[in-house]
Design an enzyme around this catalytic site. Structure first.
Site, mmCIF file in Angstrom:
data_model
loop_
_atom_site.group_PDB
_atom_site.id
_atom_site.type_symbol
_atom_site.label_atom_id
_atom_site.label_comp_id
_atom_site.label_asym_id
_atom_site.label_seq_id
_atom_site.Cartn_x
_atom_site.Cartn_y
_atom_site.Cartn_z
ATOM 1 N N ASP A 124 0.862 -1.187 0.000
ATOM 2 C CA ASP A 124 0.000 0.000 0.000
ATOM 3 C C ASP A 124 0.891 1.227 0.000
ATOM 4 O OD1 ASP A 124 -2.445 -1.377 0.062
ATOM 5 O OD2 ASP A 124 -2.355 -1.583 2.234
ATOM 6 N N ASP A 142 -6.882 -1.373 -4.635
ATOM 7 C CA ASP A 142 -7.940 -1.067 -3.669
ATOM 8 C C ASP A 142 -8.880 0.002 -4.212
ATOM 9 O OD1 ASP A 142 -6.655 -2.808 -1.891
ATOM 10 O OD2 ASP A 142 -5.553 -1.183 -0.915
#
Length: 163
Positions: A124, A142
């Site tokens: 991330d 995401d």
């Protein structure tokens, strides 16, 4: 089943779009891995940072602290979801909003599945914040999944409104 118009995207076109999402996701993650150490933070604006975070769990780090079984569970879940989504795209690829939603979710899910298979975690790097409140770090995959889920909801609301 509604007839399919000759201009409606076929399965191959939806899979190409999903592949482009996967490529964008993996490319940005490679850039982050090459330029950042785990935990690095680079401010971009007053509400947005680039970071490097590893998520061993699912959304919002759900099961992040589990003993390792979650890697295989989420990897398998992502693959099963991908097969189901491809099946749905074959049947409903002519329904544009629905197919866009599924395609975004497919690309995002497979982008994160690749991370789990290679690294054992998801990379991330996008961090949004306001003051002292920080939204959990996320990535392109995401974002695609989230936009796809929103489109699914909008498509269903539109469908319900028509009946």
């Amino acid at each position: 089943m509604p007839s399919r118009s000759s201009t409606a995207p076929g399965l191959g076109q939806w899979l190409l779009i999903a592949a482009l999402i996967i490529l964008a996701d993996q490319f940005t993650k490679i850039l982050v891995i090459g330029a950042f150490q785990l935990g690095d933070v680079r401010p971009v604006t007053g509400f947005f940072n680039l970071v490097r975070a590893h998520n061993y769990g699912a959304a919002f780090s759900f099961l992040h602290g589990a003993s390792g079984w979650q890697r295989w569970f989420f990897l398998g879940l992502g693959l099963v979801a991908a097969v189901f989504i491809i099946w749905m795209l074959r049947r409903h690829g002519h329904q544009k909003m629905f197919a866009w939603a599924l395609t975004l979710i497919l690309g995002g899910a497979l982008g994160n599945v690749i991370d789990r298979a290679i690294h054992g975690y998801v990379v991330d790097f996008i961090q949004v914040y306001a003051g002292r409140w920080y939204f959990p770090a996320f990535n392109i995959a995401d974002s695609a999944i989230t936009i796809g889920a929103i489109l699914l909801i909008l498509d269903e609301l539109r469908r319900v409104r028509r009946t």
